[in-house]
Design an enzyme around this catalytic site. Structure first.
Site, PDB file in Angstrom:
ATOM      1  N   CYS A 192      67.969  62.108  33.424  1.00 50.86           N
ATOM      2  CA  CYS A 192      66.568  62.389  34.336  1.00 50.86           C
ATOM      3  C   CYS A 192      67.004  62.209  35.829  1.00 50.86           C
ATOM      4  O   CYS A 192      67.899  61.441  36.173  1.00 50.86           O
ATOM      5  CB  CYS A 192      65.515  61.434  34.199  1.00 50.86           C
ATOM      6  SG  CYS A 192      64.299  61.568  35.416  1.00 50.86           S
ATOM      7  N   ASP A 199      68.627  62.683  28.354  1.00 50.80           N
ATOM      8  CA  ASP A 199      67.746  63.949  27.961  1.00 50.80           C
ATOM      9  C   ASP A 199      68.361  64.361  26.817  1.00 50.80           C
ATOM     10  O   ASP A 199      69.499  64.968  27.510  1.00 50.80           O
ATOM     11  CB  ASP A 199      67.183  64.684  29.180  1.00 50.80           C
ATOM     12  CG  ASP A 199      66.252  64.183  30.193  1.00 50.80           C
ATOM     13  OD1 ASP A 199      65.402  63.472  29.697  1.00 50.80           O
ATOM     14  OD2 ASP A 199      66.396  64.468  31.412  1.00 50.80           O
TER      15      ASP A 199
END
Length: 285
Positions: A192, A199
């Site tokens: 992120c 992620d």
């Protein structure tokens, strides 16, 4: 006029009050232009077509008698929109439906489409419509789970030492007969942009043109492992680097990220106009 919102101004990484009464002001759009400029992409001449396919697994509201209703929602946000929606703000917005009364699912769908369409085009002279599809519980059993089709790059036994995007790892056989093939990997990981949280994703690359060196491509995908960027520009960066370094005649990049906060984001970018891929989740999603 470009929207002035920045990721640092969003609710990411902050304690947030969960509002359960309908509140469209929870949506926090961020201009695509900022990240695209770092890749040399001009908003007036995008090198790709496509959309961001979102799935919301936590959508609920009340009917006229106060009984909770629920649905899975699929959203289609064209890549031409001026803005993306920061994902935590999207979750907070969806939570604001929880104790709000709507006459039926059609009314919920229209409200979602209106609010999201306004947010993704905010600050732009152009406008358009976000696609919204609601799946009722009786349709849940028809939802598929399927891995991305293609040759699995992850089968390769190789050394990986670079963990920031390294386009110089990409190469292609320009002096050989062109090919058409589809390559996939489950080893896509980025972080992120604001919080640094991981992620996790899978990526499918379809192309025609000089054959791409598979080992270098997998090392390139792995090189995103410590890179901080939102899902959508990651997919666009992958597309841009392959397009420039390997010079295919056709290219499509499809990334499917695991869900966070009940939302998954799945950007698709292609060099030619075509039907969008089916929004079918992978096993990890």
């Amino acid at each position: 006029m470009t929207l002035s919102n920045t990721p640092e101004q969003s609710q990411l990484g902050r304690a947030s009050a969960y509002v359960d009464q309908y509140d469209p002001t929870q949506l926090f759009p961020i201009a695509r232009e900022t990240q695209r400029a770092t890749m040399g992409i001009q908003e007036s001449a995008l090198p790709f077509f496509g959309a961001d396919l979102w799935t919301a697994f936590e959508l609920s509201w009340l009917n006229a008698r106060g009984k909770p209703q629920l649905a899975i929602a699929h959203f289609t946000i064209p890549c031409e929109t001026a803005n993306i929606i920061e994902s935590k703000s999207f979750k907070l917005y969806l939570n604001s439906f929880n104790s709000s009364v709507f006459p039926d699912a059609a009314a919920v769908r229209e409200r979602l489409a209106d609010d999201l369409s306004e947010a993704v085009w905010r600050g732009s002279e152009r406008s358009g419509r976000v696609g919204v599809k609601l799946l009722a519980p009786e349709m849940f059993d028809r939802e598929q789970v399927h891995e991305m089709d293609g040759v699995d790059l992850d089968r390769l036994d190789l050394e990986c030492t670079r963990y920031q995007p390294a386009p110089d790892l990409l190469s292609a056989a320009f002096d050989e007969i062109p090919v058409t093939e589809t390559l996939t990997s489950r080893l896509l990981k980025s972080n992120c942009l604001v919080t640094g949280q991981p992620d996790w994703g899978s990526v499918q690359i379809r192309y025609s043109g000089p054959q791409i060196d598979q080992a270098g491509l997998l090392q390139y995908i792995v090189s995103y492992r410590q890179h901080n960027e939102f899902h959508e520009p990651c997919a666009e960066r992958i597309f841009t680097d392959i397009w420039q370094r390997c010079r295919p005649t056709k290219l499509a990049v499809y990334a499917r990220y695991t869900r966070r906060g009940g939302l998954d984001i799945n950007p698709f970018r292609a060099s030619w106009p075509q039907a969008l891929p089916a929004n079918v989740r992978t096993a990890r999603q």
